[in-house]
Each structure stands twice: as C-alpha cells, then as structure tokens.
Design a protein around this motif. Structure first.
Motif, PDB file in Angstrom:
ATOM      1  N   GLU A   1      38.154  45.445  34.618  1.00 32.43           N
ATOM      2  CA  GLU A   1      37.863  44.587  33.468  1.00 32.43           C
ATOM      3  C   GLU A   1      38.421  43.182  33.695  1.00 32.43           C
ATOM      4  OE1 GLU A   1      36.169  43.468  29.995  1.00 32.43           O
ATOM      5  OE2 GLU A   1      35.946  45.438  30.961  1.00 32.43           O
ATOM      6  N   GLU A   2      39.595  43.108  34.311  1.00 36.11           N
ATOM      7  CA  GLU A   2      40.192  41.797  34.572  1.00 36.11           C
ATOM      8  C   GLU A   2      39.340  40.984  35.543  1.00 36.11           C
ATOM      9  OE1 GLU A   2      44.605  39.938  35.543  1.00 36.11           O
ATOM     10  OE2 GLU A   2      44.194  42.054  35.922  1.00 36.11           O
ATOM     11  N   LEU A   3      38.746  41.648  36.525  1.00 35.18           N
ATOM     12  CA  LEU A   3      37.876  40.941  37.468  1.00 35.18           C
ATOM     13  C   LEU A   3      36.652  40.366  36.757  1.00 35.18           C
ATOM     14  CD1 LEU A   3      37.937  43.314  40.579  1.00 35.18           C
ATOM     15  CD2 LEU A   3      39.224  41.219  40.221  1.00 35.18           C
ATOM     16  N   LEU A   4      36.132  41.111  35.792  1.00 35.27           N
ATOM     17  CA  LEU A   4      34.952  40.625  35.059  1.00 35.27           C
ATOM     18  C   LEU A   4      35.283  39.404  34.211  1.00 35.27           C
ATOM     19  CD1 LEU A   4      33.304  43.965  33.874  1.00 35.27           C
ATOM     20  CD2 LEU A   4      32.481  42.402  35.639  1.00 35.27           C
ATOM     21  N   GLN A   5      36.505  39.341  33.705  1.00 28.61           N
ATOM     22  CA  GLN A   5      36.873  38.265  32.788  1.00 28.61           C
ATOM     23  C   GLN A   5      37.344  36.996  33.496  1.00 28.61           C
ATOM     24  OE1 GLN A   5      39.786  39.925  30.149  1.00 28.61           O
ATOM     25  NE2 GLN A   5      38.370  41.402  29.226  1.00 28.61           N
ATOM     26  N   HIS A   6      37.480  37.016  34.802  1.00 28.35           N
ATOM     27  CA  HIS A   6      37.995  35.851  35.536  1.00 28.35           C
ATOM     28  C   HIS A   6      37.084  35.542  36.717  1.00 28.35           C
ATOM     29  CE1 HIS A   6      41.496  37.562  33.439  1.00 28.35           C
ATOM     30  NE2 HIS A   6      41.941  36.325  33.369  1.00 28.35           N
ATOM     31  N   ARG A   7      35.913  35.039  36.402  1.00 26.11           N
ATOM     32  CA  ARG A   7      34.944  34.780  37.469  1.00 26.11           C
ATOM     33  C   ARG A   7      34.703  33.302  37.729  1.00 26.11           C
ATOM     34  NH1 ARG A   7      29.731  38.460  36.824  1.00 26.11           N
ATOM     35  NH2 ARG A   7      29.451  37.645  38.932  1.00 26.11           N
ATOM     36  N   ASP A   8      35.087  32.439  36.798  1.00 25.42           N
ATOM     37  CA  ASP A   8      34.930  31.009  37.072  1.00 25.42           C
ATOM     38  C   ASP A   8      35.992  30.595  38.097  1.00 25.42           C
ATOM     39  OD1 ASP A   8      37.318  29.615  35.350  1.00 25.42           O
ATOM     40  OD2 ASP A   8      36.505  31.407  34.351  1.00 25.42           O
ATOM     41  N   PRO A   9      35.772  29.529  38.864  1.00 22.03           N
ATOM     42  CA  PRO A   9      36.608  29.206  40.032  1.00 22.03           C
ATOM     43  C   PRO A   9      38.104  29.141  39.749  1.00 22.03           C
ATOM     44  CG  PRO A   9      34.635  27.853  40.042  1.00 22.03           C
ATOM     45  CD  PRO A   9      34.613  28.612  38.741  1.00 22.03           C
ATOM     46  N   GLU A  10      38.517  28.418  38.706  1.00 23.56           N
ATOM     47  CA  GLU A  10      39.946  28.264  38.466  1.00 23.56           C
ATOM     48  C   GLU A  10      40.582  29.588  38.052  1.00 23.56           C
ATOM     49  OE1 GLU A  10      43.030  25.591  35.753  1.00 23.56           O
ATOM     50  OE2 GLU A  10      40.894  25.130  35.778  1.00 23.56           O
ATOM     51  N   ALA A  11      39.922  30.312  37.153  1.00 23.19           N
ATOM     52  CA  ALA A  11      40.453  31.597  36.713  1.00 23.19           C
ATOM     53  C   ALA A  11      40.425  32.617  37.845  1.00 23.19           C
ATOM     54  CB  ALA A  11      39.653  32.123  35.518  1.00 23.19           C
ATOM     55  N   LEU A  12      39.394  32.545  38.708  1.00 24.48           N
ATOM     56  CA  LEU A  12      39.286  33.475  39.824  1.00 24.48           C
ATOM     57  C   LEU A  12      40.445  33.294  40.797  1.00 24.48           C
ATOM     58  CD1 LEU A  12      37.852  35.622  41.452  1.00 24.48           C
ATOM     59  CD2 LEU A  12      36.374  33.832  42.411  1.00 24.48           C
ATOM     60  N   GLN A  13      40.831  32.040  41.039  1.00 23.69           N
ATOM     61  CA  GLN A  13      41.954  31.785  41.952  1.00 23.69           C
ATOM     62  C   GLN A  13      43.236  32.422  41.426  1.00 23.69           C
ATOM     63  OE1 GLN A  13      42.773  27.646  42.646  1.00 23.69           O
ATOM     64  NE2 GLN A  13      44.164  28.056  44.344  1.00 23.69           N
ATOM     65  N   GLN A  14      43.490  32.266  40.124  1.00 27.86           N
ATOM     66  CA  GLN A  14      44.682  32.862  39.537  1.00 27.86           C
ATOM     67  C   GLN A  14      44.603  34.383  39.553  1.00 27.86           C
ATOM     68  OE1 GLN A  14      45.057  31.173  35.637  1.00 27.86           O
ATOM     69  NE2 GLN A  14      45.535  29.116  36.382  1.00 27.86           N
TER      70      GLN A  14
ATOM     71  N   LEU B   1      34.127  43.913  42.298  1.00 30.87           N
ATOM     72  CA  LEU B   1      33.362  43.258  41.239  1.00 30.87           C
ATOM     73  C   LEU B   1      32.034  43.977  41.015  1.00 30.87           C
ATOM     74  CD1 LEU B   1      33.057  40.902  39.252  1.00 30.87           C
ATOM     75  CD2 LEU B   1      32.102  39.546  41.127  1.00 30.87           C
ATOM     76  N   GLN B   2      31.403  44.409  42.094  1.00 30.39           N
ATOM     77  CA  GLN B   2      30.133  45.124  41.958  1.00 30.39           C
ATOM     78  C   GLN B   2      30.322  46.440  41.192  1.00 30.39           C
ATOM     79  OE1 GLN B   2      28.175  45.869  45.670  1.00 30.39           O
ATOM     80  NE2 GLN B   2      26.301  46.583  44.725  1.00 30.39           N
ATOM     81  N   VAL B   3      31.410  47.149  41.483  1.00 32.53           N
ATOM     82  CA  VAL B   3      31.683  48.390  40.751  1.00 32.53           C
ATOM     83  C   VAL B   3      31.919  48.093  39.278  1.00 32.53           C
ATOM     84  CG1 VAL B   3      33.313  50.298  40.497  1.00 32.53           C
ATOM     85  CG2 VAL B   3      32.594  49.584  42.774  1.00 32.53           C
ATOM     86  N   ALA B   4      32.677  47.020  39.001  1.00 24.20           N
ATOM     87  CA  ALA B   4      32.952  46.655  37.608  1.00 24.20           C
ATOM     88  C   ALA B   4      31.656  46.353  36.860  1.00 24.20           C
ATOM     89  CB  ALA B   4      33.890  45.447  37.569  1.00 24.20           C
ATOM     90  N   LEU B   5      30.734  45.649  37.504  1.00 20.47           N
ATOM     91  CA  LEU B   5      29.451  45.321  36.867  1.00 20.47           C
ATOM     92  C   LEU B   5      28.596  46.577  36.675  1.00 20.47           C
ATOM     93  CD1 LEU B   5      28.641  42.012  38.775  1.00 20.47           C
ATOM     94  CD2 LEU B   5      29.130  42.228  36.336  1.00 20.47           C
ATOM     95  N   GLN B   6      28.603  47.465  37.669  1.00 24.48           N
ATOM     96  CA  GLN B   6      27.810  48.693  37.551  1.00 24.48           C
ATOM     97  C   GLN B   6      28.279  49.543  36.395  1.00 24.48           C
ATOM     98  OE1 GLN B   6      28.223  50.379  41.463  1.00 24.48           O
ATOM     99  NE2 GLN B   6      26.534  49.189  42.333  1.00 24.48           N
ATOM    100  N   ARG B   7      29.605  49.566  36.148  1.00 23.17           N
ATOM    101  CA  ARG B   7      30.123  50.344  35.018  1.00 23.17           C
ATOM    102  C   ARG B   7      29.675  49.755  33.690  1.00 23.17           C
ATOM    103  NH1 ARG B   7      36.257  52.561  36.176  1.00 23.17           N
ATOM    104  NH2 ARG B   7      35.839  53.584  38.164  1.00 23.17           N
ATOM    105  N   LYS B   8      29.344  48.470  33.686  1.00 19.19           N
ATOM    106  CA  LYS B   8      28.845  47.825  32.473  1.00 19.19           C
ATOM    107  C   LYS B   8      27.325  47.830  32.421  1.00 19.19           C
ATOM    108  CE  LYS B   8      32.882  46.388  30.853  1.00 19.19           C
ATOM    109  NZ  LYS B   8      33.430  46.815  29.548  1.00 19.19           N
TER     110      LYS B   8
END
Length: 951
Positions: free
Chosen positions: A659-672, A732-739
């Motif tokens: 879930e955390e991977l899904l919520q942080h996909r924009d560049p700045e948030a992804l880096q963190q 990320l692909q697994v996270a998306l598939q679960r959704k």
C-alpha cells in the motif's frame, strides 16, 4: 410450617447416618486395620482401594451429619429458618460430589474384587461375623460368600438412600407453589439427585461388566489392561464388529483406551488420540490413530451405529478428563470430539519416528500445528508441523557422536525437509546461512567457519544439491587465497580468478580445483605473464612476460632440475616504455563472468516471491529471519527457543508495504519511499540490498581488495542498481494487481536507465561505497601519490606567488587593490583568497552520491565566478583559459586527498544523462587540474628569491 417431606428427609438421613457409621466401624475398618501385612503388589493395591473407600465413606457420613443438623435446625425453628438453609438444597452440588466420589471408590473395589480378596485373607473372622452382619445390615443373606455379602452390604444402603432422596424431593416440589422462593433450589436438587441415581446405576453396571471381563481374559492381556479406574464400555462379544486391516479377534472399548486383541498380542490405543472419521461407507466407519488407521464394520447396521456412537462419546469423555454425568454421552459438553488437540505420544512403529516423542498439536491423527519432537538419542525438533511432517519454521538440534557438540538447524521446512532460508550452526565450528531444497543446501548461501575455528574459511555463492556449484567466492585464510569464479560438484571448475595475500593474481580456467591451460598472472610489481600453467600454478610451456619497464620475454617456460624457473626464449628490450598508469590498471574477470548472471541465486528467490503474489506466509521464508545467536555451539536447550524478530502479522505487514508503494509514486515521494525501504531490514527491498552487500563484501574486502578487480566491482554495483529498480517495479505490479489495476506499459531502455542512474543508484551506492572506493584508491594509488606530492609543493607558495605561478590574470586577483604587510600575507592572504570556493570544493568528500559530488563542483565554479564578479564589479563569465588557472588554484588550496580516486568514481558512476553537459565539462576541467598538478614542473620547490618572503 415444615412439610411432612422434610420430616421424612430427617428420618432418612438419621437411618443412613447410622448405617454409614456401622459400615465404617464394623465392615470397612476390619477389612484393612486388623488384616495381616500384605506382601504382594496385588494385595497392597486392594488394601489401598479399601482405605480410599473408607475415607470416601467417612466423608459421606460427615456430609450426612451436616445435612441432619440443617434439617433439625429447620424443624426446631420453622418460622425463622427457611427451607433454603437445608444442606440438601443450598449445597446440593457438594453433596452430589461426595456421593460420586464414594461410588467411584466403591466401584474400583468391585472391579478389582477387593472385598472378596480381603474376606478370603481373613475367612475365619468373617465367618464368625456373618451373624453380626445380618443383624447390622439388611439385605445380607445367610447363604453365599462373605465377599458377595460385603458387596451387597456396601451398595444397597447407598442406592436406597439416593432413591428415597429423589422421591421425597419430587414430592416436596409438587407441594410447593410455582412462586415459592425456594422453587428453583428444589428443582435443581431434584434434577441433580435424579441424575445421580442414573449415574449410580450405570457406574455399578460398568463395574460389574468390567469385573466379569477380567475373569474371561488370559493373564497376559489382563495384566496389561487391568487397572482399578478403567471401565468396560463395549465388548465385540456382545455387539459383533470386524476390524480391517488388523483383523482383531476381539475388540474392547474402555473409557480411556480402545483395545484390539490378536491372540497374545494386545494393541492399545489412547482414546485421546483416536479420531472417528465422520464419513461413513455403508456399515463401516473409519478410525485414525497416530500410527494406525482401520475400519470398523458390522453386518448389522445397528451394531455399527452403536460402536460408532460409543467410541465417539468415549473419546469426548477421555478428552474432558472425567466421566460423563449423569450418563455416557449425556454430558453438558458437545458430543463431537474436536478435530485439533494437544497431546503427547511416543511412536513405536519402525521408521524415522521410531521411539520419538511428539508433544504438541494434532489433527486427524497427525502432528499438525506447533509441537516438539524428541528422539532418545537427543535429537529435538521444535516448530510447525503439517499432516505429520515438519512444515514451516522449525529448529532442529542434532547431537554429535562425541564431545557434547550439536548441529543446530534453524530453518524453514516443507513436507519434512529443510526448504527455504535457514541458519545452520554445526558442531564442526561452521555456520551456514542460506537456502535449502529437500534438506540440502541449494541456491544462494554462505558457509563460514567461526572465529574460534583453527582455520578460517568462507564460501559465498551458489549451491546445488548440497555442493558448491555455479558462481561463488571463497576466502581461505589458512592458505591466504581468494577465489572468484565458477564451481562444480564442490570444486573450482570453469573460469576463475585467484588472488593471493601477497598480491599475485591469476586468471584462467580451473578443472577439479586446479588451474590448467592458458591463463594470466599479474604480480605485485605489475609484471604480466600470459601463457600456460601446471595444476600447481607453475609457469609451464609457451608464454610471454611483460615487465614493468617494457621489456618482453617470450618463449618456453618450465621448472628445471634445481629450484626456480627456467626459460628459453627471446628478450625484447627495444619495446617502448609503457605508460605506468596503464600497466597498473589491468583488469581481470571482465567478460569471464557475465554480470547479470553472477548472483541469480540472490535474485531468484525474490522473483519467485513476486510471481507468487507476495504472500505474507512466505515473507519470512524469502527474507530469512533475524535471530540473536552466539557462534559458540552449546549443549544447552536454548537453541530450542530461537528469538526471532516476529512480524506481528506477516500478511498484514506485506499489505502495508504494498500500500505504501502505491501511495508514493510521484518522483519526490518515490525517492523518500525507496530510501526508507532500502534502510529497513524487514522490507523486501531492504533485505535484498543487505544480501547484495554481503556478496559484495565477500568478493572485494580482505584479500579481495585488489586493484585488478575494480572493473568487476564497478559493473556489479551498476547491475545491482538495475536489479533493485526491477525489484521495486515487481512489487509495484503486485500492489496494483491486488487493487485490480495494471502496471503502465513496460519501461523503455532510456526511461529505465534514467531511473536507475538518477534515482536508485544514488540511494544504494552508499551501501557499497567503502569496498568500492577502496578499489579506486588502490587502482589510482600512483597517480594520487604524484598529485599529493604536487599539492605539497604548491602549498609552500603564498597566495600571490601561487596565483602568479599558475598564470592567473592579475585583474582577477581578489587582493590586487589591498596593501598588505608581510604578516598579513601569512595570516590573511593565504587564508582568505578564494576561500569560499576552496571550502565548497572540500565538501566533495562529504557525500557518497556522484550526483551530489557534481553539484559540489558546480557550486565551486559558482563561487569562483562570484568572487571574480565582485573583483570586477560586474557579472563575469569565465572563459576556459581563465577558469582552469583559477580552478587549479582552488584545487591546490583544497588539498583533497585521493582526488584521482574521487574523480574516476564520479566519472564511472555519474548519470549518463550528464555526458556532454555542464557537469561533464566541469568534471573534465577538474581532471585537467588533477593531471596538471601531477606534472614534473609542479614538483619543483619555489626558491626564497621567487617568493620574496621567508619560507
């Protein structure tokens, strides 16, 4: 007012109390107090049973006396003392329990024929007492044995007493109104004593049947089965039943065991570990036990129903640990036994579990859940079981034959074999951490001797079926050798590199643990041999040696009769002198081991986990477990309590990660998000990074820290960055598939490279930086030495002389308009001239990120231009001719150690997007300054006349 029923109860209790008193004094006490001392075990057991009956009878008399007192008080003071004061009502449960204990003691004596045996031992005494017995106890006939008379005398008063209880309480209940305050008490007591009456009848019938059974059995089964508390519930001679495949001649169901008789063989099954399969097949039903399973059948369907019901209820009663009340199968608990139970059992049948004791959870006759398995030889297994086999995490302790040493396996198991990640500590002072398959080391793993071992050795790499196979690294501390390359069947086999503690490097092809055929040898003085070797790494056959001075020796090599190397060939001294920098930078292994296939044993389990959809129950088996463990192998059972860092909810934790991977996909948030994941040892990406760090340190630290391996290390770090980025994309692909969503289209090469070099590489590089930078230091040691000497010489110049020496245009000097004294030249000029740019450049060593290093260089350039602009009083862009001398001045004053290693690491690890841009230009300018400082004209010391001031 007191009712007639209460008066009748008083008379009943008085008669029963007097009867009990006479029984205790005239019957029970003479049975054991004046009896001769018992010499055999059977007689001692009868004596103990009679003593217990006497104690139970005494307790029953005391309760009866208490009941009498409550009745008398009630009858004397009917207006002030209510009906609820009667012990029969307010203490009905306690009175009931005392009666039950008396019945159990009495029936135990009946089963074991204790009365007959005691009477027989004092037959003369009891014959004289027969008349007294008839006078004291009604129901004792003048005919028959004394033992039979005693049985009747001790049973009839109680059964009559309980029967009268029920009749009087029923009558009392009927005379009371529905709203009477003691209505509930009376109804409750009536129910209890009615149940007691049924219980007494059943208990007596079971005791008589059991006593009769023991007389029909031969001595061997009787001795094996007969105990005072055991009761017969069903006999196949009464209700016929067949058992297959055991073909029992007789089947006996007791309240604690099921017994199958085959001739002289007695098969006993503890009812607590008997499962009745609810699936029926005609007139048959299925029974499961830890080591046997069989079918009960009957020609008569009614007989099959009787047996199945009796067995089921007996199992329930055995699991509850007490007899059903009031009747078998009529207890308050559910009549269906639980499928899952916790019990202990010792296996007897031949096989791997023979003589082993299992204590833990069971299901359908098999160990299932958490449990402990112990063998007589000291082996122990603690962990999870599934259908009788070790399955899930478990700890196995195996004793060695001598010296009180143990092998301890902390591993994941599948169907009885180690499978998945495990930590194994051996009594041989070795520790293995890695993957298993079918009980053998398989996949990636590390085998290392402990620090206490006399010879330290460590292997990090791949395994197949318990043997080292594939790519791996071995460090042999005893021989001072470091091998990097391919393995097969536990031997070095295929392309490989050998590095010795003396700095000598070999590269070639290995067979059966030895290097054979053509190869390369690099000595510490950078001499290069190219040719063939013998199996003991001796030069043999045709070859060529290139010396550091450029001389080339080409010919045949071999070992003569004496010591040393013999050669016959041509020495070429006319070859041009080679560039020392090129000579020392020869790299080994490039092309021999494709970088993408070196550590597939690390990546493989991760991708299997991804393809499985990241199930939470496999998370620990993938990642390994964190355990506090001493390397000292101990005899203590502490191993059986492995302190793992447990995930509170593995499945839930994995959900949080995705879930955390899904919520942080924009560049700045992804880096963190990636930074946090890589630094977390429990995150899949963090664990993968730490395992890669382990392989990197094993390869390039210690003896492996050799300058000729820098190329291997550099491409390995870049490959790890690509794999980590791919791993993130997989999660990320697994996270998306679960959704129920799909990942966007596959990344093209350019997009992937930008993310790898711009995002992932800077985040993971610090984890490899120490070993990697050490290789750069060794590779560029000579250049950095010349640079350091040049910096030392340039530091002797005062600022103005250095600016002049470097041909910096005087109109750009920041101090040209200042009048300075000699003291000021030392204290002010030297410390202040281009100080901001110098301090900025010095920060290049404060970060491990190539991108941040380039940004430091950009800010340094900005500081130089800003200083020049202040001097000129206007914005000024420096042309290359002016920039290089000023940058050279700043570099000389910054005095950065190992600048060459820094520059080459930045160049190799920088984002390709910057090639041809500003960063590339500034790095090229820094390289020019570095090379210029190494030149000979920078190494001459300025004379006192040149400086114009004392040195």
């Amino acid at each position: 007012m007191c009712s007639p029923e209460e008066a009748a109860l008083l008379r009943l209790e008085e008669v029963f109390s007097a009867t009990l008193a006479r029984i205790n004094s005239r019957v029970l006490q003479p049975l054991f107090t004046d009896a001769p001392e018992a010499s055999d075990p059977e007689s001692r057991e009868c004596l103990q049973l009679l003593q217990q009956l006497h104690r139970s009878s005494q307790q029953l008399w005391e309760v009866t006396e208490d009941s009498l007192r409550s009745l008398r008080e009630r009858l004397c003071h009917p207006d002030t003392i209510g009906l609820e004061s009667l012990l029969l009502l307010r203490g009905a449960d306690h009175v009931l329990q005392v009666h039950v204990e008396y019945i159990e003691s009495y029936t135990n004596c009946v089963v074991m024929q204790a009365f007959q045996k005691a009477a027989k031992r004092r037959s003369d005494y009891w014959r004289r007492q027969r008349k007294a017995l008839r006078q004291l106890l009604w129901g004792v006939s003048s005919e028959g044995s004394v033992g039979t008379a005693l049985v009747q005398a001790l049973r009839q008063p109680l059964t009559h007493h309980v029967q009268q209880y029920v009749l009087l309480l029923l009558s009392l209940r009927d005379t009371m109104g529905e709203r009477h305050p003691t209505q509930e008490l009376v109804v409750h007591a009536t129910t209890l004593y009615g149940n007691l009456q049924s219980f007494v009848r059943q208990a007596l019938d079971q005791a008589v049947a059991t006593q009769a059974l023991w007389r029909t059995l031969s001595s061997r089964p009787r001795d094996a089965l007969c105990t005072p508390a055991r009761r017969l519930l069903q006999d196949s001679q009464d209700v016929p039943v067949t058992v297959t495949p055991l073909r029992a001649e007789r089947v006996l169901l007791f309240d604690d065991v099921l017994v199958l008789l085959q001739g002289h063989n007695v098969h006993t099954f503890d009812l607590k570990l008997v499962w009745v399969d609810s699936e029926q097949d005609g007139c048959m039903f299925h029974l499961l036990t830890p080591e046997e399973e069989f079918f009960f059948g009957s020609k008569d369907p009614q007989g099959q129903v009787v047996w199945q019901w009796k067995v089921t209820q007996a199992v329930c009663q055995a699991l509850r640990g007490k007899k059903d009340f009031p009747l078998l199968g009529a207890g308050l608990q559910p009549s269906k036994p639980p499928i899952c139970r916790s019990m202990a059992y010792t296996f007897l049948a031949e096989g791997r579990l023979c003589q082993a004791t299992y204590e833990g959870e069971w299901c359908q006759g098999r160990p299932h859940g958490k449990g402990t398995l112990k063998w007589p030889d000291g082996r122990n297994h603690v962990g999870n079981f599934c259908q009788g086999l070790e399955h899930g995490f478990g700890i196995c302790l195996v004793p060695q034959a001598s010296e009180d040493k143990f092998d301890c396996y902390k591993c994941h198991w599948r169907e009885g074999s180690m499978c998945g990640y495990g930590i194994c500590e051996y009594g041989t002072q070795e520790v293995y951490k890695g993957y298993f398959q079918e009980g053998l080391r398989h996949g990636f793993g590390v085998l290392e001797s402990t620090l206490q071992a006399p010879q330290h050795c460590k292997y990090t790499g791949h395994w197949e079926r318990g043997q080292r196979s594939g790519y791996g690294v071995e460090e042999d501390g005893d021989r001072g050798e470091h091998y990097i390359g391919m393995w097969q069947a536990d031997q070095r086999h295929g392309p490989g590199i050998m590095v010795t503690q003396a700095g000598v490097c070999y590269q070639g092809t290995f067979q059966a643990d030895k290097m054979v055929g053509p190869g390369v040898l690099l000595s510490e003085d950078d001499s290069l041999y190219e040719g063939t070797f013998t199996r003991d790494l001796t030069l043999m056959g045709k070859g060529k040696v290139t010396f550091p001075n450029g001389f080339i020796l080409e010919g045949s090599f071999g070992s003569g009769t004496g010591r040393g190397l013999h050669t016959q060939g041509v020495l070429d001294t006319a070859a041009p002198l080679p560039d020392p920098c090129i000579t020392c930078k020869r790299q080994l292994g490039l092309g021999a081991f494709p970088v993408e296939s070196r550590w597939q044993g690390v990546y493989g389990p991760f991708w299997d986990f991804i393809r499985a959809g990241c199930p939470g129950d496999l998370q620990e088996a993938l990642l390994g477990f964190h355990v506090q463990s001493s390397r000292e192998l101990r005899k203590s059972q502490e191993y059986l309590c492995c302190e793992r860092t447990q995930l509170d909810d593995s499945a839930g934790r994995m959900e949080d990660i995705l879930e955390e991977l899904l919520q942080h996909r924009d560049p700045e948030a992804l880096q963190q998000c990636l930074s946090k994941a890589l630094s977390n040892s429990l995150h899949p990406l963090g664990k993968l990074l730490r395992t890669l760090m382990l392989t990197f340190q094993a390869t390039y630290a210690g003896i492996g820290a050799n300058k000729h391996l820098q190329g291997l290390a550099q491409e390995e770090v870049k490959q790890h960055a690509q794999e980590l980025w791919a791993a993130y994309r997989g999660l990320l692909q697994v996270a998306l598939q679960r959704k129920g969503q799909a990942l966007e289209e596959e990344e093209d090469t350019d997009t992937r490279d930008r993310q790898v070099h711009g995002l992932m590489l800077p985040l993971m590089l610090p984890s490899f930086y120490s070993e990697l930078f050490t290789l750069y230091l060794l590779l560029h040691e000579r250049e950095d030495s010349l640079y350091s000497q040049g910096i030392t010489n340039l530091s002797l110049f005062p600022d103005t002389k250095l600016l002049e020496f470097l041909d910096v245009q005087k109109h750009l000097w920041p101090l040209k308009d200042l009048t300075l004294t000699t003291n000021q030249r030392h204290s002010l000029v030297r410390d202040k001239c281009f100080l901001s740019a110098t301090e900025c450049l010095q920060k290049v060593i404060s970060t491990m990120d190539p991108r941040e290093k380039l940004q430091v260089l950009e800010r340094t350039y900005g500081e130089i231009e800003a200083t020049v602009s202040r001097v000129l009083g206007q914005e000024h862009k420096l042309p290359m001719d002016d920039l290089l001398p000023l940058l050279l001045y700043v570099v000389s004053r910054a005095r950065i150690q190992h600048l060459g290693a820094e520059i080459h690491l930045i160049r190799d690890m920088m984002d390709p997007i910057h090639i041809g841009g500003l960063y590339d230009f500034l790095l090229t300018a820094l390289e020019s300054c570095y090379e210029h400082i190494q030149k000979e004209d920078m190494h001459r010391l300025p004379s006192r006349r040149d400086s114009g001031e004392p040195w």
